[in-house]
Design a protein around this motif. Structure first.
Motif, PDB file in Angstrom:
ATOM      1  N   ASN A   1     133.560  63.683  63.842  1.00 61.32           N
ATOM      2  CA  ASN A   1     132.443  63.979  64.746  1.00 61.32           C
ATOM      3  C   ASN A   1     131.203  64.492  64.020  1.00 61.32           C
ATOM      4  OD1 ASN A   1     133.777  63.289  67.166  1.00 61.32           O
ATOM      5  ND2 ASN A   1     134.808  65.291  67.227  1.00 61.32           N
ATOM      6  N   ILE A   2     131.232  64.469  62.693  1.00 59.65           N
ATOM      7  CA  ILE A   2     130.097  64.933  61.910  1.00 59.65           C
ATOM      8  C   ILE A   2     129.403  63.736  61.283  1.00 59.65           C
ATOM      9  CG2 ILE A   2     129.345  66.384  59.993  1.00 59.65           C
ATOM     10  CD1 ILE A   2     131.747  68.148  60.443  1.00 59.65           C
ATOM     11  N   SER A   3     128.139  63.558  61.592  1.00 60.73           N
ATOM     12  CA  SER A   3     127.374  62.415  61.084  1.00 60.73           C
ATOM     13  C   SER A   3     127.133  62.545  59.584  1.00 60.73           C
ATOM     14  CB  SER A   3     126.035  62.309  61.805  1.00 60.73           C
ATOM     15  OG  SER A   3     126.215  62.151  63.201  1.00 60.73           O
ATOM     16  N   ASN A   4     126.964  61.394  58.930  1.00 56.27           N
ATOM     17  CA  ASN A   4     126.731  61.394  57.491  1.00 56.27           C
ATOM     18  C   ASN A   4     125.451  62.129  57.119  1.00 56.27           C
ATOM     19  OD1 ASN A   4     129.058  60.028  56.766  1.00 56.27           O
ATOM     20  ND2 ASN A   4     128.103  58.005  56.916  1.00 56.27           N
ATOM     21  N   TRP A   5     124.418  61.997  57.953  1.00 62.03           N
ATOM     22  CA  TRP A   5     123.136  62.618  57.606  1.00 62.03           C
ATOM     23  C   TRP A   5     123.208  64.137  57.637  1.00 62.03           C
ATOM     24  CZ3 TRP A   5     121.640  65.755  61.509  1.00 62.03           C
ATOM     25  CH2 TRP A   5     122.034  65.433  62.803  1.00 62.03           C
ATOM     26  N   PHE A   6     124.280  64.677  58.248  1.00 62.29           N
ATOM     27  CA  PHE A   6     124.383  66.131  58.328  1.00 62.29           C
ATOM     28  C   PHE A   6     124.844  66.739  57.006  1.00 62.29           C
ATOM     29  CE2 PHE A   6     126.764  70.046  59.307  1.00 62.29           C
ATOM     30  CZ  PHE A   6     125.737  70.781  59.891  1.00 62.29           C
ATOM     31  N   GLY A   7     125.887  66.171  56.394  1.00 62.05           N
ATOM     32  CA  GLY A   7     126.418  66.805  55.199  1.00 62.05           C
ATOM     33  C   GLY A   7     126.782  65.881  54.057  1.00 62.05           C
ATOM     34  N   ASN A   8     127.085  64.623  54.347  1.00 62.93           N
ATOM     35  CA  ASN A   8     127.514  63.714  53.293  1.00 62.93           C
ATOM     36  C   ASN A   8     126.400  62.819  52.765  1.00 62.93           C
ATOM     37  OD1 ASN A   8     130.262  64.506  53.208  1.00 62.93           O
ATOM     38  ND2 ASN A   8     130.647  63.359  55.097  1.00 62.93           N
ATOM     39  N   GLY A   9     125.323  62.706  53.510  1.00 56.79           N
ATOM     40  CA  GLY A   9     124.202  61.891  53.069  1.00 56.79           C
ATOM     41  C   GLY A   9     124.187  60.538  53.748  1.00 56.79           C
ATOM     42  N   ASN A  10     123.067  60.249  54.402  1.00 59.62           N
ATOM     43  CA  ASN A  10     122.896  58.964  55.075  1.00 59.62           C
ATOM     44  C   ASN A  10     121.869  58.151  54.293  1.00 59.62           C
ATOM     45  OD1 ASN A  10     123.162  56.996  57.072  1.00 59.62           O
ATOM     46  ND2 ASN A  10     121.380  57.775  58.180  1.00 59.62           N
ATOM     47  N   GLU A  11     122.314  57.081  53.636  1.00 63.10           N
ATOM     48  CA  GLU A  11     121.449  56.326  52.741  1.00 63.10           C
ATOM     49  C   GLU A  11     120.485  55.434  53.512  1.00 63.10           C
ATOM     50  OE1 GLU A  11     123.711  54.289  49.818  1.00 63.10           O
ATOM     51  OE2 GLU A  11     124.385  56.120  48.827  1.00 63.10           O
TER      52      GLU A  11
ATOM     53  N   VAL B   1     116.783  56.598  49.284  1.00 62.26           N
ATOM     54  CA  VAL B   1     116.745  57.886  49.974  1.00 62.26           C
ATOM     55  C   VAL B   1     118.112  58.146  50.592  1.00 62.26           C
ATOM     56  CG1 VAL B   1     115.702  59.182  51.873  1.00 62.26           C
ATOM     57  CG2 VAL B   1     114.278  57.697  50.451  1.00 62.26           C
ATOM     58  N   SER B   2     118.571  59.375  50.479  1.00 65.17           N
ATOM     59  CA  SER B   2     119.852  59.764  51.057  1.00 65.17           C
ATOM     60  C   SER B   2     119.649  61.080  51.802  1.00 65.17           C
ATOM     61  CB  SER B   2     120.917  59.914  49.963  1.00 65.17           C
ATOM     62  OG  SER B   2     122.149  60.319  50.511  1.00 65.17           O
ATOM     63  N   VAL B   3     119.513  60.996  53.118  1.00 63.37           N
ATOM     64  CA  VAL B   3     119.168  62.167  53.925  1.00 63.37           C
ATOM     65  C   VAL B   3     120.386  63.056  54.108  1.00 63.37           C
ATOM     66  CG1 VAL B   3     118.300  62.963  56.159  1.00 63.37           C
ATOM     67  CG2 VAL B   3     117.379  60.872  55.128  1.00 63.37           C
ATOM     68  N   ASN B   4     120.189  64.341  53.832  1.00 67.20           N
ATOM     69  CA  ASN B   4     121.250  65.331  53.971  1.00 67.20           C
ATOM     70  C   ASN B   4     120.604  66.620  54.478  1.00 67.20           C
ATOM     71  OD1 ASN B   4     123.124  67.486  53.410  1.00 67.20           O
ATOM     72  ND2 ASN B   4     124.211  66.110  52.018  1.00 67.20           N
ATOM     73  N   LEU B   5     120.952  67.040  55.668  1.00 68.60           N
ATOM     74  CA  LEU B   5     120.318  68.223  56.262  1.00 68.60           C
ATOM     75  C   LEU B   5     121.000  69.522  55.886  1.00 68.60           C
ATOM     76  CD1 LEU B   5     119.489  66.995  59.891  1.00 68.60           C
ATOM     77  CD2 LEU B   5     118.052  66.952  57.854  1.00 68.60           C
ATOM     78  N   LEU B   6     122.301  69.479  55.656  1.00 71.21           N
ATOM     79  CA  LEU B   6     123.037  70.711  55.390  1.00 71.21           C
ATOM     80  C   LEU B   6     122.709  71.287  54.015  1.00 71.21           C
ATOM     81  CD1 LEU B   6     125.063  72.667  56.586  1.00 71.21           C
ATOM     82  CD2 LEU B   6     126.913  71.272  55.622  1.00 71.21           C
ATOM     83  N   ALA B   7     122.483  70.426  53.021  1.00 71.48           N
ATOM     84  CA  ALA B   7     122.202  70.893  51.656  1.00 71.48           C
ATOM     85  C   ALA B   7     120.939  71.748  51.602  1.00 71.48           C
ATOM     86  CB  ALA B   7     122.106  69.708  50.697  1.00 71.48           C
ATOM     87  N   PRO B   8     119.788  71.273  52.099  1.00 67.39           N
ATOM     88  CA  PRO B   8     118.604  72.149  52.081  1.00 67.39           C
ATOM     89  C   PRO B   8     118.749  73.363  52.979  1.00 67.39           C
ATOM     90  CG  PRO B   8     118.137  70.101  53.254  1.00 67.39           C
ATOM     91  CD  PRO B   8     119.460  69.927  52.584  1.00 67.39           C
ATOM     92  N   ALA B   9     119.591  73.262  54.020  1.00 66.85           N
ATOM     93  CA  ALA B   9     119.833  74.438  54.872  1.00 66.85           C
ATOM     94  C   ALA B   9     120.524  75.541  54.077  1.00 66.85           C
ATOM     95  CB  ALA B   9     120.672  74.044  56.084  1.00 66.85           C
TER      96      ALA B   9
END
Length: 561
Positions: free
Chosen positions: A169-179, A185-193
């Protein structure tokens, strides 16, 4: 007539620029200034506050060095070296101890202020060398911090997915990276948080940073000790035979790989200005943290190779898989928690150390003065801290920085080598006990360069299978070290003395350059390109704004006994 004068004026201007550049680049940082000026800086709120004791410094070193890699790298290297991976970690640990001895001497010899390798190079060599050391080290930190932040995000997601509510239930863009855009570009929101959260703690105060680091570092050490203790009961000693199935060559190669697992002890040196008793505590913090790391790594190596035959170890999570194969799933859960704690402290210390590096450059004028600002209430370099976190958060949030790992470590090895060389050069004295003459300097620097080049050459030949040629290069390094010993007089130091000067520092330089030759080609391309950019920046900004003997030096004074 006027047209003919233009080239003359232009030539004169160019000569003036070149002369100013050379004279500026060769400036050194004075190491003696009145101590009351530094006290005024502290009292006025412009300096950092001394809150770190010896235990805090040891935990900073452990926090920087022990990350999730202890649960992975031990097993991955063991697949190639067998149980002999234990020897690999011991050899790499001994090499790091030699480097740590060099850091320990300069940490007590120099003023208790921020700077680390940059400060040592500034006084031992010159301004441009110091600036180059800073640039190479800071790029390693920027990329390394961003990579750790993404790893921490990935481990956190994996841990959350243990619970059914989060499973799938956890999207890739949240923690694993959405390319996106073909992987550019690989979007990751949890890392900068995570970066933002830890930055808030660091800006709040060194006391809060110390408390969080102490708790998390203690937690991961306890978990590693528990893993070793539980695993010891599952060891089958027959798995340790043969101990070096692929020979000593594989063990030595493994040592060059695992050397970087210890990198981080230099973080203690950058905590000098916030140490309560720098002359006493810094050497203990540097060497003590390294000894703890060696003990933990060796313990994990013995357990993992004793539990499972080395050729059956997994690649992604070898330690966790080893315990799972024995039915000890709860230990695998502990390992996941330990990995998260380890990455958190490594990220926290990395952000902390790099902000102090920028603070030192800002004080000396090599970077804009805004980096020298210290908050009057919280006594933290908030501007430098926010800048470091902005760069790290941007890289971690938008790019898969793991792909940049191939260009890492060359800056760290360069910094270690410069520190070791600084120990030698700062000890040189003439027979009158006065500072060494220019001819003594030139002769000594030639010998140090021979050691460095021999180390790099030995590494290259070793890498391509010419072991005998590597041994010849090692002989050249030994002869140069003997020349350093016989042709120079070495003075005593008041603080912690590195033993065996010049042989111990020379061995450090040799092995650091040996390891440098094992790095990817891209790492050396990065080294050259960044050096060129750094020299250009220095030529058009740094040389005109640096203040090595004016207000920038007012904080540099001998540490009282």
């Amino acid at each position: 007539m006027g047209g003919r004068n233009v080239p003359t004026v232009s030539s004169s201007s160019s000569a003036s620029f070149f002369f100013h550049f050379c004279s500026s680049a060769l400036r050194i940082k004075p190491s003696n200034s009145p101590s009351d000026v530094f006290s005024n800086r502290i009292n006025s709120g412009e300096g950092l506050v001394r809150r770190l004791g010896v235990i805090d410094l040891i935990l900073i070193g452990v926090g920087a060095s022990i990350g999730a890699g202890i649960f992975v790298i031990t097993g991955t290297v063991a697949r190639d070296t067998g149980p002999g991976v234990t020897i690999s970690f011991i050899l790499a640990g001994v090499s790091c101890i030699l480097n740590a001895l060099c850091y320990a001497e300069l940490a007590t010899r120099f003023p208790p202020v921020v700077g680390g390798a940059y400060l040592y190079a500034y006084t031992a060599f010159n301004e441009l060398t110091a600036f180059l050391v800073f640039a190479q080290l800071t790029l390693d930190y920027h990329i390394g911090i961003a990579s750790i932040a993404r790893s921490l995000a990935g481990y956190t997601v994996s841990f959350l997915e243990i619970f059914p509510i989060f499973k799938d239930n956890i999207s890739n863009w949240f923690g694993n990276g959405n390319e996106l855009f073909g992987g550019v570009v690989s979007v990751n929101l949890l890392a900068p948080a995570f970066v933002a959260l830890l930055t808030f703690i660091l800006c709040w105060g060194v006391g809060e940073f110390c408390a969080i680091n102490s708790i998390m570092s203690s937690l991961k050490v306890i978990i590693v000790v528990c893993v070793i203790f539980v695993g010891a009961f599952e060891v089958d000693v027959s798995n340790w035979s043969p101990f070096t199935p692929n020979g000593f060559h594989a063990v030595l190669t493994g040592a060059t790989v695992v050397f970087f697992a210890y990198v981080g002890f230099d973080a203690v040196a950058n905590s000098a200005e916030e140490s309560k008793s720098p002359r006493r505590d810094l050497p203990i913090g540097i060497i003590g943290s390294l000894l703890i790391c060696i003990a933990l790594y060796v313990g994990v190596c013995l357990v993992i190779t004793g539990m499972v035959p080395y050729y059956l170890l997994g690649e992604d999570a070898p330690l966790a898989e080893a315990f799972t194969s024995k039915g000890l799933n709860f230990v695998s859960l502990m390992i996941s928690i330990g990995a998260i704690a380890g990455l958190t402290t490594t990220l926290l210390v990395g952000l902390y150390v790099q902000s102090r590096m920028y603070l030192g450059l800002g004080r000396d004028g090599l970077l804009p003065s805004i980096f020298s600002k210290v908050h009057p209430k919280y006594h933290t370099p908030i501007t430098s801290q926010l800048w470091v976190s902005f760069v790290a958060g941007l890289l971690a949030g938008l790019f898969n920085v793991h792909s940049l790992s191939r260009i890492l470590s060359v800056g760290t090895l360069t910094g270690y080598s410069v520190v070791a060389a600084g120990v030698v050069t700062l000890r040189w004295k003439d027979k009158t006990a006065s500072p060494a003459s220019s001819s003594t300097w030139r002769e000594g620097l030639i010998c140090i360069m021979v050691v460095a080049c021999s180390g790099f050459g030995a590494g290259l030949f070793y890498r391509f299978g010419s072991l005998w040629v590597s041994m010849v290069a090692a002989v050249f390094a030994l002869l140069a070290s003997i020349a350093l010993h016989l042709r120079h007089i070495y003075g005593d130091v008041l603080g912690f003395p590195c033993p065996g000067v010049p042989f111990v520092p020379a061995l450090c330089i040799f092995f650091n350059m040996f390891l440098s030759a094992q790095l990817h080609q891209e790492a050396w391309v990065r080294f050259v390109v960044l050096s060129v950019i750094t020299v250009i920046f220095y030529a058009f900004y740094g040389q005109y704004h640096a203040t090595p003997s004016l207000e920038g030096s007012e904080i540099y004074f001998p540490v009282p006994g």
